[in-house]
Design a protein around this motif. Structure first.
Motif, short mmCIF file in Angstrom:
data_model
loop_
_atom_site.label_atom_id
_atom_site.label_comp_id
_atom_site.label_asym_id
_atom_site.label_seq_id
_atom_site.Cartn_x
_atom_site.Cartn_y
_atom_site.Cartn_z
N ARG A 221 0.82 -1.21 0.00
CA ARG A 221 0.00 0.00 0.00
C ARG A 221 0.86 1.27 0.00
O ARG A 221 0.49 2.27 -0.60
CB ARG A 221 -0.92 -0.05 1.23
CG ARG A 221 -1.58 1.24 1.66
CD ARG A 221 -2.92 1.45 0.99
NE ARG A 221 -3.62 2.63 1.50
CZ ARG A 221 -3.35 3.89 1.18
NH1 ARG A 221 -2.37 4.15 0.35
NH2 ARG A 221 -4.05 4.89 1.68
N TRP A 222 1.99 1.25 0.68
CA TRP A 222 2.78 2.47 0.81
C TRP A 222 4.19 2.31 0.25
O TRP A 222 4.78 1.23 0.34
CB TRP A 222 2.93 2.86 2.29
CG TRP A 222 1.61 3.24 2.91
CD1 TRP A 222 0.78 2.43 3.61
CD2 TRP A 222 0.99 4.51 2.84
NE1 TRP A 222 -0.34 3.11 3.99
CE2 TRP A 222 -0.25 4.41 3.53
CE3 TRP A 222 1.32 5.75 2.26
CZ2 TRP A 222 -1.14 5.48 3.66
CZ3 TRP A 222 0.45 6.81 2.40
CH2 TRP A 222 -0.77 6.67 3.09
N CYS A 223 4.69 3.40 -0.34
CA CYS A 223 6.13 3.41 -0.63
C CYS A 223 6.79 4.62 0.01
O CYS A 223 7.97 4.89 -0.21
CB CYS A 223 6.41 3.29 -2.11
SG CYS A 223 5.73 4.62 -3.06
N VAL A 224 6.02 5.39 0.80
CA VAL A 224 6.66 6.36 1.70
C VAL A 224 6.31 5.94 3.13
O VAL A 224 5.20 5.49 3.40
CB VAL A 224 6.19 7.82 1.48
CG1 VAL A 224 6.72 8.36 0.16
CG2 VAL A 224 4.67 7.93 1.55
N TYR A 225 7.29 6.04 4.00
CA TYR A 225 7.08 5.64 5.39
C TYR A 225 7.52 6.77 6.32
O TYR A 225 8.54 7.42 6.07
CB TYR A 225 7.87 4.37 5.70
CG TYR A 225 7.29 3.15 5.01
CD1 TYR A 225 6.23 2.45 5.58
CD2 TYR A 225 7.79 2.73 3.78
CE1 TYR A 225 5.69 1.34 4.94
CE2 TYR A 225 7.25 1.62 3.14
CZ TYR A 225 6.19 0.92 3.72
OH TYR A 225 5.65 -0.16 3.09
N PRO A 226 6.74 7.01 7.38
CA PRO A 226 7.08 8.10 8.31
C PRO A 226 8.30 7.74 9.15
O PRO A 226 8.51 6.58 9.47
CB PRO A 226 5.84 8.21 9.19
CG PRO A 226 5.23 6.85 9.17
CD PRO A 226 5.53 6.29 7.79
N MET A 227 9.07 8.76 9.51
CA MET A 227 10.20 8.54 10.41
C MET A 227 9.67 8.35 11.84
O MET A 227 8.58 8.82 12.17
CB MET A 227 11.14 9.76 10.40
CG MET A 227 11.74 10.07 9.05
SD MET A 227 12.81 8.75 8.47
CE MET A 227 14.20 8.94 9.58
N TYR A 228 10.49 7.74 12.66
CA TYR A 228 10.11 7.50 14.05
C TYR A 228 9.62 8.77 14.74
O TYR A 228 8.57 8.78 15.38
CB TYR A 228 11.33 6.93 14.81
CG TYR A 228 11.08 6.84 16.29
CD1 TYR A 228 10.48 5.72 16.84
CD2 TYR A 228 11.43 7.89 17.14
CE1 TYR A 228 10.23 5.64 18.19
CE2 TYR A 228 11.18 7.82 18.50
CZ TYR A 228 10.58 6.71 19.02
OH TYR A 228 10.31 6.64 20.35
N ASP A 229 10.38 9.86 14.61
CA ASP A 229 10.03 11.08 15.34
C ASP A 229 8.67 11.64 14.93
O ASP A 229 7.99 12.27 15.74
CB ASP A 229 11.10 12.16 15.12
CG ASP A 229 12.32 11.92 16.00
OD1 ASP A 229 12.14 11.50 17.15
OD2 ASP A 229 13.44 12.14 15.51
N PHE A 230 8.30 11.43 13.68
CA PHE A 230 7.00 11.92 13.22
C PHE A 230 5.89 10.97 13.68
O PHE A 230 4.86 11.40 14.20
CB PHE A 230 7.01 12.03 11.69
CG PHE A 230 5.80 12.72 11.14
CD1 PHE A 230 5.55 14.06 11.39
CD2 PHE A 230 4.89 12.02 10.33
CE1 PHE A 230 4.43 14.70 10.86
CE2 PHE A 230 3.77 12.65 9.81
CZ PHE A 230 3.54 14.00 10.08
N ALA A 231 6.11 9.69 13.50
CA ALA A 231 5.06 8.71 13.81
C ALA A 231 4.82 8.60 15.31
O ALA A 231 3.68 8.44 15.75
CB ALA A 231 5.45 7.35 13.24
N HIS A 232 5.90 8.71 16.07
CA HIS A 232 5.76 8.38 17.49
C HIS A 232 4.89 9.39 18.25
O HIS A 232 3.94 9.02 18.93
CB HIS A 232 7.13 8.27 18.14
CG HIS A 232 7.05 7.63 19.48
ND1 HIS A 232 6.97 6.28 19.66
CD2 HIS A 232 6.97 8.17 20.72
CE1 HIS A 232 6.85 6.00 20.93
NE2 HIS A 232 6.86 7.12 21.61
N CYS A 233 5.20 10.65 18.10
CA CYS A 233 4.44 11.65 18.85
C CYS A 233 2.98 11.66 18.39
O CYS A 233 2.07 11.81 19.21
CB CYS A 233 5.08 13.03 18.70
SG CYS A 233 5.21 13.59 17.00
N LEU A 234 2.77 11.48 17.08
CA LEU A 234 1.40 11.52 16.58
C LEU A 234 0.62 10.26 16.97
O LEU A 234 -0.58 10.34 17.25
CB LEU A 234 1.40 11.74 15.07
CG LEU A 234 1.76 13.20 14.70
CD1 LEU A 234 2.08 13.32 13.21
CD2 LEU A 234 0.63 14.17 15.10
#
Ligand code: ATP
Ligand code: MG
Length: 578
Positions: A221-234
């Motif tokens: 489904r995805w070929c872009v993945y969020p970085m830890y710092d972005f995904a974690h807080c959100l």
């Protein structure tokens, strides 16, 4: 911008030095205060957020006990959330093992099992919002250039020439990134913060990157993945976490955590850092543990020498002892090394009251009791656990030929050796006094058999009417009744206290971390041993029937810990030294 940014966990309480002295527990002080002031409406919601890229280790247990423990203490909830944002190193085997391990430790997340990957759509939308707010841009610098432009601790970074792309162009490029139009490494989405920020984390950190890799949950489904710092807080924000606990290496990331949530004007948990667990004579880092597994230094993640929860479980460690250990070490804000003997101590204390005693001889030396009638035998009563009378007694068979440990005999004993020696008398536990009358050796001069006599007046191991005393009590097993089973003995996985500090930690692996007593002799009560049971072998330690390799008829024993309480000694020394 928003004025209600939570203050740092460190700044909002002046009593820092008090907390340092009292490890119980600075996080509770923060939460107590938050409850008093009505922040988060008095709720406490924590989470344990493993990345499924390895098996959990005892360091994770500290975090699990802390997060679930706080939720329990405050009547809140603790989520189990997989931080599965990096498809390169993650897989479902790890997910399953983590679920099993947290459950085994005794914690329950109820319905609150989450995956960051379930938020990928929402995270993408948040990224688009940041672009619209002119707080994010697509950068077309190469990975190397981005690194070069970042600057150093002493030098500010340089702005990317793509930094001021118009919103519409950024939106279009980000959409194309997500649609697979670009190759990996050709562009990333970055936050637009400050290339001169003293905190390097804040110099326009990457939020999204291209990874043309299938994900274990979202597939293609995805070929872009969020970085830890972005995904974690959100993810924390989406789940309405109140207190987001992480280890100290994330101190500098807290500023970014707060920035992202403020920029998006969303629910804002408080990040609080605590010191990670370091344990002597082992390594606690998935990267290194993976090396041990992949390079064959151990037999998989669940090897009984590993500090993983699966390894400790297989070895015979219990959830109760691990939780107790986490409790005793407490939570501090300064990194330190915990002595592995404290973990062993916690396990010993638990098994001392619960494990039945039996006798086993690991390294057998044959003893013929010359004045005991051939072919005869008798049952002697033995206590199952001196700590707990309700565990009752059992009968141990005695006969003319028995085994004792080789180490319990010396032909020419030095001064402080009180066990068996020529013409010396000792007690056999629950049986009789025996005296050594002769020694039989093989052609190499090695002692292969002892000839002894026993005193019938000492039955049960009691002092005879003449009041004669002996200085040692030995364990033993009757030859005719003995069972045989492999017994595995473990030592530290590393020879040095802090292998993590070494250039190459693998150079310090202890070659004797596993030895097997192949010809061990066990008392017949152990015919009831089934996989997954604990015993104390008298004088030798606590043992566990290996849950994988034992069958009902053929147990394989792991030594969990010896009986030598080095922790008690360390503590005594510390107390004596003031
Ligand atoms: P490792 O350093 O072993 O690779 P990690 O931090 O990458 O571990 P995660 O799966 O991200 O592993 O960890 C999940 C949680 O466990 C995080 O909140 C992390 O801070 C915590 N944790 C990891 N190692 C330790 C440790 N040694 N002591 C206490 N908490 C830890
Ligand atoms: Mg991590």
């Amino acid at each position: 911008m928003t004025g209600d940014k939570p203050k740092s966990a460190y700044e909002d309480d002046g009593a820092a030095s008090d907390r340092e002295a009292a490890p119980v527990n600075f996080i509770k002080h923060i939460i107590d205060k938050d409850i008093q002031t009505g922040k988060y409406d008095g709720h406490v919601t924590t989470r344990f957020p493993p990345e499924p890229n390895g098996y959990l280790h005892i360091g994770h247990a500290k975090s699990i006990c802390l997060n679930f423990g706080l939720a329990e203490h405050y009547g809140g909830i603790c989520h189990l959330r997989f931080d599965d944002t990096n498809p390169l190193r993650e897989n479902t085997e790890y997910v399953e093992s983590i679920i099993e391990d947290v459950r085994w430790l005794g914690f329950d997340w109820k319905d609150n099992l989450y995956y960051a990957s379930d938020y990928f759509d929402r995270l993408y939308t948040y990224a688009v919002q940041l672009i619209r707010k002119k707080k994010a841009y697509v950068d077309s610098l190469s990975t190397d250039e981005i690194r070069e432009f970042r600057g150093t601790l002493n030098e500010p970074g340089k702005k990317s020439p793509y930094r001021d792309r118009p919103v519409e162009e950024n939106l279009a490029l980000f959409e194309k990134m997500a649609a697979g139009a670009f190759e990996e490494g050709t562009c990333v989405l970055r936050a637009k913060i400050d290339m001169a920020a003293p905190n390097i984390v804040m110099r326009d950190p990457t939020l999204y990157r291209i990874r043309k890799k299938s994900h274990h949950r979202t597939g293609e489904r995805w070929c872009v993945y969020p970085m830890y710092d972005f995904a974690h807080c959100l993810s924390d924000s989406i789940e309405k976490i109140t207190h987001s606990l992480c280890t100290l290496e994330f101190v500098n990331n807290r500023e970014l955590y707060d920035w992202i949530l403020d920029a998006l004007e969303v629910y804002h948990p408080q990040q609080i850092e605590f010191a990670r667990l370091n344990l002597s004579y082992t390594v606690l880092s998935k990267r290194r543990l993976i090396q041990l597994v992949e390079e064959g230094y151990v037999n998989g993640w669940g090897d009984p020498r590993m500090p993983t929860l699966s390894g400790l479980r297989r070895r015979g460690y219990t959830p109760g002892a691990i939780r107790k250990f986490c409790d005793v070490i407490g939570v501090a804000r300064r990194d330190s090394m915990v002595d592995i003997s404290l973990l062993e101590h916690c396990q010993r204390e638990e098994l001392n009251v619960s494990a039945p005693r039996v006798m086993a001889v690991l390294n057998p030396l044959r003893v013929v009791i010359e004045n005991y009638p051939d072919g005869e035998g008798e049952m002697l009563e033995a206590v199952n656990n001196p700590e707990d009378a309700s565990m009752g007694t059992r009968n141990v068979p005695f006969s003319r030929v028995i085994y004792i440990e080789k180490e319990d005999f010396m032909e020419e004993p030095p001064k402080k050796f009180f066990r068996l020696a020529p013409d010396r008398e000792v007690r056999l536990r629950y049986a009789y006094f025996i005296r050594c009358r002769g020694v039989i050796k093989d052609e190499h001069g090695e002692v292969v058999e002892l000839r002894c006599t026993y005193d019938p007046e000492t039955r049960g191991g009691n002092t005879p009417p003449d009041g004669r005393k002996v200085k040692a009590t030995l364990h033993w097993v009757s030859e005719r009744h003995a069972l045989s089973a492999p017994v595995r003995l473990y030592d530290h996985l590393f020879r040095v206290e802090n292998p993590q500090a070494a250039n190459d930690f693998r150079g310090h692996i202890n070659p004797a971390s596993l030895t097997e007593a192949a010809s061990a002799k066990l008392e017949p009560a152990l015919k009831d041993a089934r996989p997954g049971m604990h015993y104390q072998f008298e004088r030798l330690g606590y043992f566990y029937t290996d849950p994988k390799e034992s069958t009902d008829d053929h147990p394989v024993f792991n030594r969990v810990v010896t009986l030598r309480d080095t922790w008690a000694k360390i503590r005594k020394k510390q107390n004596a030294g003031g």
